[in-house]
Design an enzyme around this catalytic site. Structure first.
Site, PDB file in Angstrom:
ATOM      1  N   THR A  99       0.859  -1.156  -0.083  1.00  0.00           N
ATOM      2  CA  THR A  99      -0.158   0.036   0.060  1.00  0.00           C
ATOM      3  C   THR A  99       0.933   1.203  -0.049  1.00  0.00           C
ATOM      4  O   THR A  99       1.663   1.374   0.836  1.00  0.00           O
ATOM      5  CB  THR A  99      -0.928  -0.003   1.207  1.00  0.00           C
ATOM      6  OG1 THR A  99      -1.716  -1.246   1.195  1.00  0.00           O
ATOM      7  CG2 THR A  99      -1.849   1.329   1.263  1.00  0.00           C
TER       8      THR A  99
ATOM      9  N   LYS B 259      -7.160   0.666  -3.355  1.00  0.00           N
ATOM     10  CA  LYS B 259      -6.862   0.096  -1.970  1.00  0.00           C
ATOM     11  C   LYS B 259      -7.010   1.158  -1.052  1.00  0.00           C
ATOM     12  O   LYS B 259      -7.542   0.719   0.215  1.00  0.00           O
ATOM     13  CB  LYS B 259      -5.270  -0.350  -2.341  1.00  0.00           C
ATOM     14  CG  LYS B 259      -4.592  -0.638  -0.633  1.00  0.00           C
ATOM     15  CD  LYS B 259      -5.518  -2.157  -0.277  1.00  0.00           C
ATOM     16  CE  LYS B 259      -5.049  -2.266   1.227  1.00  0.00           C
ATOM     17  NZ  LYS B 259      -3.843  -2.914   1.399  1.00  0.00           N
TER      18      LYS B 259
END
Length: 170
Positions: A82, A157
């Site tokens: 991420t 995400k």
């Protein structure tokens, strides 16, 4: 776990980590060791990152002995961590200038999902590159999806995390 799935599928895996001890279980299973990110990327068609922060990703890719120094033209660098959309675009631009392809491909499912392949992989980048690497992504996650141009996987995400946090609070 992600590298282990690639090993299980018969792929050659070369690893680099600041702490070699963390790589030992995979080295015992047949993975190879590289002394730097550049060395890990040298001669490889695909390079996976798995890094704790966007700043570390920037250093590993663009820093001294970074991936950008070792990866060949046409190689694909995948970022399943991420990250931030700005860093993803920065890395993509720098790699593209060297003829190296880049896709953000953050995963969701936690450590358990990584172990069991119960992962959602949200890929952003060139569609043709996605189509080329999807069989490899299918080895690490069971829900692989194309989210659009570079950076869109990261945005998906982050939205997923935001939604999940909201649901947890509710």
């Amino acid at each position: 776990f992600l590298a282990g799935h690639l090993l299980d599928a018969g792929h050659e895996v070369t690893l680099h980590d600041l702490r070699r001890a963390l790589a030992e279980p995979l080295l015992k299973r047949g993975a190879l060791w590289a002394a730097s990110p550049a060395e890990a990327a040298r001669g490889k068609a695909m390079v996976f990152l798995s890094l704790p922060t966007p700043e570390v990703a920037r250093e590993v890719v663009l820093g001294e002995k970074g991936v950008i120094e070792g990866a060949a033209r046409g190689a694909v660098v995948m970022e399943p961590s991420t990250s931030s959309p700005d860093v993803v675009l920065e890395l993509g631009q720098a790699l593209r200038a060297r003829g190296i392809r880049f896709m953000d491909s953050p995963v969701s499912g936690g450590e358990r999902g990584a172990e069991t392949r119960d992962l959602c992989v949200m890929a952003g980048g060139d569609r043709a590159t996605y189509d080329e690497v999807k069989p490899i992504l299918d080895l690490i996650g069971d829900k692989v999806m194309y989210c659009g141009p570079l950076g869109h996987g990261t945005v998906c995400k982050l939205c997923h995390q935001l939604f999940g946090s909201g649901m947890a609070q509710a």
